[in-house]
Design an enzyme around this catalytic site. Structure first.
Site: not given
Length: 203
Positions: A23, A45, A73, A90, A110, A158
């Site tokens: 990310f 910020r 997770r 998702a 998935e 992944e």
């Protein structure tokens, strides 16, 4: 001041990338117009630039069952219960695909379920945590055949290890009420289904 504030009322002085990995985190210096017409001082910020995502609730209206995935997770590691969560299918929008294309791809990866565009019913799209994250989540319900689905899915590349199981609407409601569903996208989808399943009819 009754004016509706918008993007033109925000001034970004600088933007610095602090981390760029799986990310991205950026640090912004900005100021904006206030409701009284004045302008705030300059402030900083951090923005977590996660990207956008798609979620799909798999629903068989003939047998009135939903399919949920279960997987580890990292964000739930400090959770009091298990870090394996029950969720909808998702995935991230990380290609040139649109939300519907990602929805179809993720359903197959998935859950092993083939979904076409005309099977997808839009539920909503929303900002996940706009106080510091730019992610928008697009939610759909896919009307599919769940008679013989189940098993373990995911992409090894992944590091995915995803178990799929089906639940009656009552079982899904009980799972949600007991805290077994602990993420906003799945709660939104299941609540939507509870409000709308009668109008979806039978196949």
């Amino acid at each position: 001041m009754n004016k509706q504030l918008g993007k033109d009322d925000v001034e970004v002085g600088s933007q610095e990338v602090c981390y760029d990995g799986f990310f991205r985190i950026s640090k912004l210096t900005l100021r904006h117009r206030k409701f009284d017409g004045e302008t705030t001082p300059w402030f900083t910020r951090e923005l977590f630039q996660r990207g956008h995502a798609v979620g799909v609730l798999l629903y068989d209206r003939r047998i009135q069952r939903v399919a949920l995935v279960e997987q580890f997770r990292i964000g739930a590691l400090a959770r009091e219960g298990s870090p394996w969560l029950h969720e909808i299918v998702a995935g991230m929008i990380d290609t040139a695909e649109g939300p519907r294309e990602v929805a179809a791809r993720e359903c197959f990866e998935e859950a092993g379920v083939v979904v076409t565009g005309d099977q997808l019913i839009p539920i909503c799209d929303y900002l996940v945590s706009p106080g510091g994250v730019d992610e928008r989540f697009y939610l759909y319900c896919a009307l599919v055949d769940l008679e013989n689905v189940g098993g373990v899915f995911g992409l090894e590349s992944e590091h995915e290890d995803i178990r799929l199981a089906t639940y009656s609407i009552e079982e899904a409601q009980q799972l949600m009420a007991s805290g077994g569903v602990d993420n906003s996208a799945t709660i939104i989808c299941l609540q939507w289904l509870l409000l709308n399943f009668a109008s979806l009819g039978e196949k």
